[in-house]
Design an enzyme around this catalytic site. Structure first.
Site, PDB file in Angstrom:
ATOM      1  N   ALA A 171      23.512 102.683 -41.279  1.00  0.00           N
ATOM      2  CA  ALA A 171      24.391 102.956 -42.373  1.00  0.00           C
ATOM      3  C   ALA A 171      25.377 104.127 -41.791  1.00  0.00           C
ATOM      4  CB  ALA A 171      23.523 103.549 -43.631  1.00  0.00           C
ATOM      5  N   ALA A 172      26.225 103.792 -41.106  1.00  0.00           N
ATOM      6  CA  ALA A 172      27.080 104.816 -40.300  1.00  0.00           C
ATOM      7  C   ALA A 172      27.856 105.682 -40.734  1.00  0.00           C
ATOM      8  CB  ALA A 172      27.752 103.768 -39.138  1.00  0.00           C
ATOM      9  N   ALA A 173      28.854 105.091 -41.796  1.00  0.00           N
ATOM     10  CA  ALA A 173      29.908 105.945 -42.377  1.00  0.00           C
ATOM     11  C   ALA A 173      29.262 107.436 -42.781  1.00  0.00           C
ATOM     12  CB  ALA A 173      30.636 105.462 -43.336  1.00  0.00           C
ATOM     13  N   PRO A 174      30.037 108.441 -42.780  1.00  0.00           N
ATOM     14  CA  PRO A 174      31.446 108.482 -42.227  1.00  0.00           C
ATOM     15  C   PRO A 174      31.544 108.739 -40.512  1.00  0.00           C
ATOM     16  CG  PRO A 174      30.712 110.687 -42.907  1.00  0.00           C
ATOM     17  CD  PRO A 174      29.801 109.875 -43.014  1.00  0.00           C
ATOM     18  N   GLY A 175      30.261 108.803 -39.931  1.00  0.00           N
ATOM     19  CA  GLY A 175      30.478 108.641 -38.268  1.00  0.00           C
ATOM     20  C   GLY A 175      29.795 109.733 -37.683  1.00  0.00           C
ATOM     21  N   LYS A 230      26.646 110.541 -37.165  1.00  0.00           N
ATOM     22  CA  LYS A 230      25.710 110.312 -36.296  1.00  0.00           C
ATOM     23  C   LYS A 230      25.887 109.191 -35.362  1.00  0.00           C
ATOM     24  CE  LYS A 230      22.804 111.381 -39.933  1.00  0.00           C
ATOM     25  NZ  LYS A 230      23.703 111.473 -41.043  1.00  0.00           N
ATOM     26  N   GLU A 271      28.460  99.543 -41.723  1.00  0.00           N
ATOM     27  CA  GLU A 271      28.814 100.438 -43.085  1.00  0.00           C
ATOM     28  C   GLU A 271      29.019  99.257 -44.310  1.00  0.00           C
ATOM     29  OE1 GLU A 271      28.687 102.510 -46.109  1.00  0.00           O
ATOM     30  OE2 GLU A 271      28.349 103.329 -44.194  1.00  0.00           O
ATOM     31  N   ASP A 313      19.748 105.783 -41.207  1.00  0.00           N
ATOM     32  CA  ASP A 313      19.813 106.888 -42.234  1.00  0.00           C
ATOM     33  C   ASP A 313      20.359 106.332 -43.768  1.00  0.00           C
ATOM     34  OD1 ASP A 313      20.105 109.791 -42.733  1.00  0.00           O
ATOM     35  OD2 ASP A 313      22.216 109.507 -42.922  1.00  0.00           O
ATOM     36  N   CYS A 373      18.493 112.327 -46.854  1.00  0.00           N
ATOM     37  CA  CYS A 373      18.877 113.511 -47.210  1.00  0.00           C
ATOM     38  C   CYS A 373      18.266 113.959 -48.554  1.00  0.00           C
ATOM     39  CB  CYS A 373      20.272 113.982 -47.121  1.00  0.00           C
ATOM     40  SG  CYS A 373      21.267 112.763 -48.319  1.00  0.00           S
TER      41      CYS A 373
END
EC number: 2.1.1.178
Length: 479
Positions: free
Chosen positions: A125-129, A131, A149, A194, A247
């Site tokens: 779950a990569a965006a916005p980038g 990590k 994403e 994440d 988070c």
């Protein structure tokens, strides 16, 4: 710091009282949630060392405090913040640092905690980038990262950040993460999930983050998280490392999700304790060895991080129902590959055996070799970096390739002044006092590549992509 009014549902406060260890003060939790979040940055070590960055910004009077779990991470205080946004500084525009919340640097620190060297990594779950770019820096731009994403609108932002940071080893996909366990079984050395969550830890950044909060929604989200974690665990090779993070602060979306995986797969799951990840990590350590970071512990966002190892292979999930379609690229080999490589080297673009040349009609691309075995198994939104477009007179080199591959000490490199660099970012041509001798110019500032350009007489023709052109106050206030 001034306090701001945070909306706390009564049921949330009750839940936090139950979730918080007795060693922590609930009053301090409430107080910390109402303090504005400290700004923080992560230096992009693909482009500059920590020591060189600190020397570069020393004249600016920025106050940097090291983040204990990330060697290249710092909390930052600036007197000129109102006059000059951090994102408009020269160092940010050229990809020398990423504006990233301190606690969100924890998952990648955990992923590489044993100084391991995974060659194929997925950021599910990569965006916005933040990590993905942190992973790329830890990998030294080698190997390959599959950055997925689910939100279509966020894929473009993800690519923009990857490009700005000079990253070449990434493939982008746009899928529901639940497909990967079936589509790419046991294909990854390391995976970061994440996970989408209720966001209880971000109230310092968004005082209204809990406006739509409910205990019922937490349970719904946790059900999705279990499915994503199950998929990630199936996509992980035996012996591989998986980091699960959120988070948010409740147990249902954190500890309970990880314990569900352990109950489901028993001895195939080993929890790897994080108590030695950094000095003082034990203050956030759970009995299982996870990090449950309440905001008052380290004065940052609330966060949760778990690290586990896959101890044995699992039976395959049912095959995915989608069709990948024909792959539109073919490898570039022999004389054609040599011609492209020599032409690129002549203008200062260099790469190693980790990247392979591919073509699609007149386009020339560089793909990370480590991702090639996934071709045909999954559909990519974008793979590697676009190097060039061929035309009658040669090649038109692409901006993202210049940022990722250019050698700033190349003979054709031409260093701009601060005023000229500002003009460059505004999309304007440059009229240097002493024009460069070469027709093909590698434009640099602070010894970082800004782009490849043509010299026309005494003028350097601007090639900065129109969609990146800036206006308003830029970074000359720092010079």
């Amino acid at each position: 710091m001034a306090q701001h009014a945070v909306y706390f549902p009564d049921a949330f406060l009750t839940q936090m009282r139950e979730a918080m260890p007795s060693t922590l003060s609930f009053d301090e939790f409430i107080s910390a949630c109402q303090r504005p979040l400290r700004r923080s940055i992560r230096i992009n070590t693909l482009k500059i060392s920590v020591a060189d960055f600190l020397a570069l910004i020393a004249p600016y009077g920025w106050s940097l405090t090291p983040i204990p779990w990330c060697h290249e991470g710092f909390w930052i205080e600036r007197d000129d913040e109102e006059a000059l946004p951090l994102g408009s500084t020269a160092e940010h525009l050229s990809g020398l640092f990423y504006i990233q919340e301190a606690s969100s640097m924890l998952p990648v620190a955990a992923l590489f905690a044993d100084d391991n060297h995974p060659q194929r990594v997925m950021d599910m779950a990569a965006a916005p980038g933040s990590k993905t770019t942190q992973i790329a820096a830890r990998m030294g731009n080698r190997g390959a990262i599959l950055a997925n994403e689910f939100s279509a609108s966020r894929v473009k932002v993800l690519h923009a950040n990857i490009s700005r940071c000079g990253i070449a080893n990434t493939a982008l996909t746009h899928f529901d993460g639940r497909v990967f366990g079936a589509a790419l079984p046991e294909m990854f050395d390391a995976i970061l999930l994440d996970a989408p969550c209720s966001g209880e830890g971000v109230v310092r950044k968004d005082p209204d983050a809990l406006k739509n909060w409910s205990p019922e929604s937490n349970l719904d989200i946790a059900a999705t998280q279990r499915e994503l974690l199950d998929s990630a665990f199936h996509a992980l090779r035996p012996g591989g490392t998986l980091v699960y993070s959120t988070c948010t602060l409740n147990r249902q979306e954190n500890e309970d999700v990880c314990l569900w995986l352990k109950e489901t797969y028993a001895d195939a799951v080993e929890f790897l304790p994080l108590g030695d990840l950094f000095p003082d990590a034990d203050r956030a350590l759970t009995p299982e060895g996870f990090l449950h970071v309440f905001p008052q512990i380290y004065d940052c966002e609330g966060f949760f991080v778990a690290r586990l190892r896959k101890m044995s292979s699992l039976p395959a999930m049912p095959a995915p129902g989608y069709k990948v379609g024909a792959f539109p690229f073919t490898p570039l080999k022999g004389r054609e590959a040599l011609n492209v490589t020599q032409a690129a080297n002549a203008v200062g673009l260099l790469w190693d055996e980790n990247l392979h040349l591919w073509q699609r009609e007149k386009e020339v691309w560089l793909f990370p070799a480590e991702i090639e075995s996934l071709i045909g198994k999954v559909r990519f939104s974008r793979l590697g970096i676009k190097l060039a477009e061929s035309h009658n007179k040669g090649y038109r080199w692409q901006h993202e390739a210049t940022i990722a591959l250019a050698c700033p000490t190349h003979a054709h490199a031409f260093e701009l002044s601060a005023q000229e660099a500002e003009e460059w970012y505004r999309g304007r041509d440059i009229y240097p006092q002493t024009p460069p001798a070469a027709d093909d110019v590698l434009v640099t500032f602070q010894h970082q590549p800004l782009g490849l350009a043509k010299r026309i007489g005494a003028r350097i023709k601007n090639s900065y992509p129109r969609e990146l052109v800036r206006d308003g106050k830029l970074f000359t206030g720092n010079s």
